[in-house]
Design a protein around this motif. Structure first.
Motif, PDB file in Angstrom:
ATOM      1  N   GLU A  92       0.826  -1.210   0.000  1.00 40.46           N
ATOM      2  CA  GLU A  92       0.000   0.000   0.000  1.00 40.46           C
ATOM      3  C   GLU A  92       0.857   1.256   0.000  1.00 40.46           C
ATOM      4  O   GLU A  92       0.554   2.231  -0.696  1.00 40.46           O
ATOM      5  N   ALA A  93       1.948   1.232   0.779  1.00 39.55           N
ATOM      6  CA  ALA A  93       2.841   2.398   0.831  1.00 39.55           C
ATOM      7  C   ALA A  93       3.485   2.667  -0.529  1.00 39.55           C
ATOM      8  O   ALA A  93       3.754   3.818  -0.889  1.00 39.55           O
ATOM      9  N   GLY A  94       3.724   1.589  -1.292  1.00 38.38           N
ATOM     10  CA  GLY A  94       4.333   1.750  -2.609  1.00 38.38           C
ATOM     11  C   GLY A  94       3.334   1.902  -3.729  1.00 38.38           C
ATOM     12  O   GLY A  94       3.726   1.998  -4.908  1.00 38.38           O
ATOM     13  N   GLY A  95       2.033   1.914  -3.387  1.00 39.88           N
ATOM     14  CA  GLY A  95       1.008   2.056  -4.409  1.00 39.88           C
ATOM     15  C   GLY A  95       0.929   0.864  -5.345  1.00 39.88           C
ATOM     16  O   GLY A  95       0.524   0.996  -6.511  1.00 39.88           O
ATOM     17  N   LEU A  96       1.297  -0.315  -4.857  1.00 38.05           N
ATOM     18  CA  LEU A  96       1.300  -1.518  -5.682  1.00 38.05           C
ATOM     19  C   LEU A  96       0.063  -2.356  -5.383  1.00 38.05           C
ATOM     20  O   LEU A  96      -0.193  -2.712  -4.231  1.00 38.05           O
ATOM     21  N   VAL A  97      -0.710  -2.666  -6.416  1.00 42.23           N
ATOM     22  CA  VAL A  97      -1.944  -3.440  -6.250  1.00 42.23           C
ATOM     23  C   VAL A  97      -1.774  -4.791  -6.940  1.00 42.23           C
ATOM     24  O   VAL A  97      -1.746  -4.861  -8.182  1.00 42.23           O
ATOM     25  N   PRO A  98      -1.673  -5.870  -6.178  1.00 40.17           N
ATOM     26  CA  PRO A  98      -1.488  -7.196  -6.778  1.00 40.17           C
ATOM     27  C   PRO A  98      -2.732  -7.660  -7.540  1.00 40.17           C
ATOM     28  O   PRO A  98      -3.866  -7.362  -7.145  1.00 40.17           O
ATOM     29  N   THR A  99      -2.508  -8.399  -8.615  1.00 40.47           N
ATOM     30  CA  THR A  99      -3.587  -8.969  -9.415  1.00 40.47           C
ATOM     31  C   THR A  99      -3.665 -10.466  -9.160  1.00 40.47           C
ATOM     32  O   THR A  99      -2.674 -11.182  -9.323  1.00 40.47           O
ATOM     33  N   ARG A 100      -4.854 -10.920  -8.747  1.00 30.23           N
ATOM     34  CA  ARG A 100      -5.017 -12.330  -8.381  1.00 30.23           C
ATOM     35  C   ARG A 100      -5.378 -13.186  -9.585  1.00 30.23           C
ATOM     36  O   ARG A 100      -6.100 -12.754 -10.495  1.00 30.23           O
ATOM     37  N   ARG A 101      -4.893 -14.433  -9.592  1.00 31.00           N
ATOM     38  CA  ARG A 101      -5.354 -15.434 -10.551  1.00 31.00           C
ATOM     39  C   ARG A 101      -5.197 -16.818  -9.933  1.00 31.00           C
ATOM     40  O   ARG A 101      -4.403 -17.003  -8.997  1.00 31.00           O
ATOM     41  N   SER A 102      -5.927 -17.761 -10.430  1.00 28.75           N
ATOM     42  CA  SER A 102      -5.880 -19.134  -9.933  1.00 28.75           C
ATOM     43  C   SER A 102      -5.135 -19.985 -10.952  1.00 28.75           C
ATOM     44  O   SER A 102      -5.419 -19.926 -12.159  1.00 28.75           O
ATOM     45  N   VAL A 103      -4.173 -20.769 -10.467  1.00 34.02           N
ATOM     46  CA  VAL A 103      -3.330 -21.549 -11.384  1.00 34.02           C
ATOM     47  C   VAL A 103      -3.192 -22.979 -10.869  1.00 34.02           C
ATOM     48  O   VAL A 103      -3.402 -23.269  -9.689  1.00 34.02           O
ATOM     49  N   ALA A 104      -2.824 -23.841 -11.765  1.00 39.89           N
ATOM     50  CA  ALA A 104      -2.486 -25.223 -11.416  1.00 39.89           C
ATOM     51  C   ALA A 104      -0.968 -25.345 -11.425  1.00 39.89           C
ATOM     52  O   ALA A 104      -0.302 -24.912 -12.373  1.00 39.89           O
ATOM     53  N   LEU A 105      -0.425 -25.908 -10.363  1.00 39.09           N
ATOM     54  CA  LEU A 105       1.020 -26.106 -10.260  1.00 39.09           C
ATOM     55  C   LEU A 105       1.330 -27.589 -10.308  1.00 39.09           C
ATOM     56  O   LEU A 105       0.633 -28.401  -9.681  1.00 39.09           O
ATOM     57  N   SER A 106       2.357 -27.943 -11.023  1.00 37.64           N
ATOM     58  CA  SER A 106       2.758 -29.337 -11.152  1.00 37.64           C
ATOM     59  C   SER A 106       3.027 -29.948  -9.776  1.00 37.64           C
ATOM     60  O   SER A 106       3.746 -29.378  -8.958  1.00 37.64           O
ATOM     61  N   GLY A 107       2.424 -31.087  -9.520  1.00 39.27           N
ATOM     62  CA  GLY A 107       2.645 -31.781  -8.255  1.00 39.27           C
ATOM     63  C   GLY A 107       1.744 -31.331  -7.133  1.00 39.27           C
ATOM     64  O   GLY A 107       1.779 -31.894  -6.042  1.00 39.27           O
ATOM     65  N   ILE A 108       0.901 -30.296  -7.362  1.00 40.32           N
ATOM     66  CA  ILE A 108      -0.007 -29.782  -6.341  1.00 40.32           C
ATOM     67  C   ILE A 108      -1.427 -30.147  -6.756  1.00 40.32           C
ATOM     68  O   ILE A 108      -1.877 -29.804  -7.858  1.00 40.32           O
ATOM     69  N   ALA A 109      -2.161 -30.857  -5.887  1.00 37.06           N
ATOM     70  CA  ALA A 109      -3.475 -31.385  -6.242  1.00 37.06           C
ATOM     71  C   ALA A 109      -4.485 -30.284  -6.531  1.00 37.06           C
ATOM     72  O   ALA A 109      -5.222 -30.349  -7.528  1.00 37.06           O
ATOM     73  N   GLU A 110      -4.554 -29.274  -5.675  1.00 34.21           N
ATOM     74  CA  GLU A 110      -5.553 -28.222  -5.834  1.00 34.21           C
ATOM     75  C   GLU A 110      -4.956 -26.996  -6.515  1.00 34.21           C
ATOM     76  O   GLU A 110      -3.744 -26.768  -6.453  1.00 34.21           O
ATOM     77  N   ARG A 111      -5.822 -26.229  -7.153  1.00 32.09           N
ATOM     78  CA  ARG A 111      -5.377 -24.990  -7.771  1.00 32.09           C
ATOM     79  C   ARG A 111      -4.919 -24.004  -6.693  1.00 32.09           C
ATOM     80  O   ARG A 111      -5.420 -24.016  -5.562  1.00 32.09           O
ATOM     81  N   VAL A 112      -4.003 -23.152  -7.055  1.00 34.54           N
ATOM     82  CA  VAL A 112      -3.371 -22.231  -6.101  1.00 34.54           C
ATOM     83  C   VAL A 112      -3.654 -20.788  -6.518  1.00 34.54           C
ATOM     84  O   VAL A 112      -3.580 -20.459  -7.710  1.00 34.54           O
ATOM     85  N   SER A 113      -3.993 -19.958  -5.540  1.00 36.48           N
ATOM     86  CA  SER A 113      -4.175 -18.533  -5.826  1.00 36.48           C
ATOM     87  C   SER A 113      -2.819 -17.838  -5.764  1.00 36.48           C
ATOM     88  O   SER A 113      -2.080 -17.948  -4.775  1.00 36.48           O
ATOM     89  N   VAL A 114      -2.470 -17.153  -6.844  1.00 40.79           N
ATOM     90  CA  VAL A 114      -1.229 -16.383  -6.878  1.00 40.79           C
ATOM     91  C   VAL A 114      -1.554 -14.942  -7.236  1.00 40.79           C
ATOM     92  O   VAL A 114      -2.606 -14.639  -7.801  1.00 40.79           O
ATOM     93  N   TYR A 115      -0.637 -14.065  -6.886  1.00 40.99           N
ATOM     94  CA  TYR A 115      -0.825 -12.622  -7.105  1.00 40.99           C
ATOM     95  C   TYR A 115       0.393 -12.076  -7.841  1.00 40.99           C
ATOM     96  O   TYR A 115       1.536 -12.350  -7.448  1.00 40.99           O
ATOM     97  N   GLU A 116       0.126 -11.307  -8.870  1.00 39.99           N
ATOM     98  CA  GLU A 116       1.218 -10.681  -9.630  1.00 39.99           C
ATOM     99  C   GLU A 116       1.353  -9.233  -9.189  1.00 39.99           C
ATOM    100  O   GLU A 116       0.393  -8.462  -9.216  1.00 39.99           O
ATOM    101  N   ILE A 117       2.557  -8.876  -8.763  1.00 39.20           N
ATOM    102  CA  ILE A 117       2.849  -7.506  -8.317  1.00 39.20           C
ATOM    103  C   ILE A 117       3.467  -6.749  -9.469  1.00 39.20           C
ATOM    104  O   ILE A 117       4.557  -7.100  -9.939  1.00 39.20           O
ATOM    105  N   PRO A 118       2.774  -5.747  -9.991  1.00 37.42           N
ATOM    106  CA  PRO A 118       3.233  -5.052 -11.210  1.00 37.42           C
ATOM    107  C   PRO A 118       4.465  -4.203 -10.940  1.00 37.42           C
ATOM    108  O   PRO A 118       4.776  -3.850  -9.834  1.00 37.42           O
TER     109      PRO A 118
END
Length: 468
Positions: free
Chosen positions: A442-468
């Protein structure tokens, strides 16, 4: 020139002058108790010095023989030392038990193991080098209690306030104490053998004398509890060990709780393992082969140069080699400055650890900017980092001859990095949910963008956030 002057002269070659002056002044002038279990975080705070610089200086002082380092397993409840170790290699029990608190704890490096420093007898002899020379109060301060407890200056007065009776009992001897006990809870405890007896005093006062006996030996016996009535107590204590014991009858009330809950920050094993100076000095000597120690929460950062193969083809091997080396130097400098440590490099990739997620985020943002500046200086605008960050539990282990980490958290962090595009920092939900991370973004004015992805070896999808 004396040996002390020579040793501190060598230390000054690699450590900040103010920090060395502080350590040398302590070694020469401080009272004995201040040189036993030196707490680097408290020391840095009192002197208004950088914590990482103080930790690094103390580690280098150990290497020179000025100080000795101790890894103490401590009870998180009473801050008592359950096991003192000269090396992390001997912290090998899955669980430790505190007799004073009648509680057991799983061995983790997050808050159960603290690291302290003691002046070497080679430089200055203090009473703690021979614990038999310590008074009962000083034994509690310098041996039993960890550096995390904030004790008052007058420990003798504290003992008088919190105990009904205490005795210094030589080996093979017996003591008989006559006490008047009142309703409440008492703890009969010896800090040498870690033997305890809980005494619940309740009911009507009795005019008959009550009797209680306790034998001190080196056998590991469960903590027992007895119920007595207010009145006279004849307490028989027998020492069957080959060393003195220091039993005391503690009054377990609000006054004791107030003392035991007064804490100061201390250097945990987890934090020390993420210190770059420690890794540089002890990367191959920390853990025994096959030893596995649990960490409940550690943050991993993986970085990789985007299209490094193309870089070699574009500028040639010599220029690319110089750029990659400069990139490694800058990254390690930033990681260390954010209280992290480089675990290893794999090709052009870096694996680093941090005590908390916000430190990893701060490092990643600085690393991204540093690569942009380096690319502009060298006229290589394509010099970009792909970074991934994840936080979770893991095991500290030895792999390929050096201290490393193992577990699903490491795997996820590595795979998250693979999701990063140029200049992006991809982090998991655990990282962005950290309160300090949110404040930093918040101090840096950075707003992460969420998406759901599948990772190799992980049974359930994982929520990840991209910091621009």
């Amino acid at each position: 020139m004396s040996e002390i002057e020579t040793l501190f002269g060598v230390l000054r070659q690699s450590v900040d002058e103010d920090v060395v002056d502080l350590i040398e002044r302590m070694v020469r002038e401080a009272p004995d108790h201040a040189l036993s279990k030196i707490n680097p975080l408290h020391l840095a705070g009192e002197a208004s010095l950088d914590e990482e610089e103080v930790i690094g200086a103390l580690l280098r002082a150990v290497g020179l023989g000025i100080l000795e380092m101790t890894w103490s397993v401590m009870c998180p409840s009473c801050a008592g030392v359950l096991s003192a170790n000269k090396s992390l290699k001997t912290v090998n029990s899955a669980q430790y038990h505190c007799a004073f608190c009648a509680a057991g704890y799983e061995t983790t490096l997050d808050n159960l193991v603290e690291v302290t420093f003691t002046v070497s007898p080679r430089v200055r002899k203090i009473a703690a080098h021979n614990a038999d020379e310590l008074s009962l109060a000083e034994y509690y301060r310098q041996v039993f209690w960890s550096s995390a407890i904030d004790l008052p200056t007058d420990v003798d007065a504290l003992m008088r306030e919190l105990t009904l009776e205490a005795v210094d009992l030589p080996p093979g001897e017996r003591a008989i104490l006559s006490l008047q006990i009142r309703a409440g809870m008492l703890i009969l405890f010896d800090p040498v053998t870690h033997t305890a007896q809980f005494i619940e005093v309740k009911g009507e006062e009795t005019s008959e004398r009550q009797n209680l006996a306790l034998i001190f030996n080196k056998a590991d016996v469960p903590v027992d509890a007895v119920t007595l009535r207010p009145g006279a107590l004849r307490l028989t204590l027998e020492n069957r060990t080959d060393t003195r014991v220091l039993p005391a009858v503690w009054v377990a009330d609000g006054r004791l709780d107030a003392v035991l809950t007064r804490r100061r920050p201390s250097l945990t094993a987890k934090r020390l393992l993420t210190n770059q100076t420690f890794r540089d000095l002890y990367r191959t000597e920390t853990l025994a082969i096959g030893q596995r120690l649990k960490i409940l929460s550690l943050t991993f950062l993986f970085s990789d140069l985007k299209d490094s193969t193309g870089l070699y083809e574009h500028v040639g091997d010599l220029v690319a080699f110089d750029l990659v080396n400069e990139h490694f130097r800058l990254l390690q400098e930033i990681i260390a400055a954010e209280r992290g440590a480089v675990v290893k490099t794999i090709g052009d990739a870096v694996m680093a650890t941090f005590e908390t997620p916000d430190r990893a985020i701060a490092a990643a943002i600085r690393m991204r900017e540093a690569m942009s500046e380096l690319g502009a200086q060298r006229q290589q605008q394509g010099l970009l980092l792909k970074m991934g960050i994840h936080e979770g539990s893991c095991l500290a282990v030895t792999l390929n001859g050096q201290q490393d980490y193992f577990g699903q958290t490491v795997n996820i962090a590595s795979r998250v990095q693979g999701l990063a595009a140029s200049r992006s920092i991809v982090v998991t939900e655990q990282v962005v949910e950290n309160a300090e991370t949110r404040n930093l973004l918040e101090a840096g004015g950075l707003v992460p963008t969420r998406r759901s992805v599948a990772l190799s070896g992980i049974a359930e999808r994982v929520s990840v956030y991209e910091i621009p």
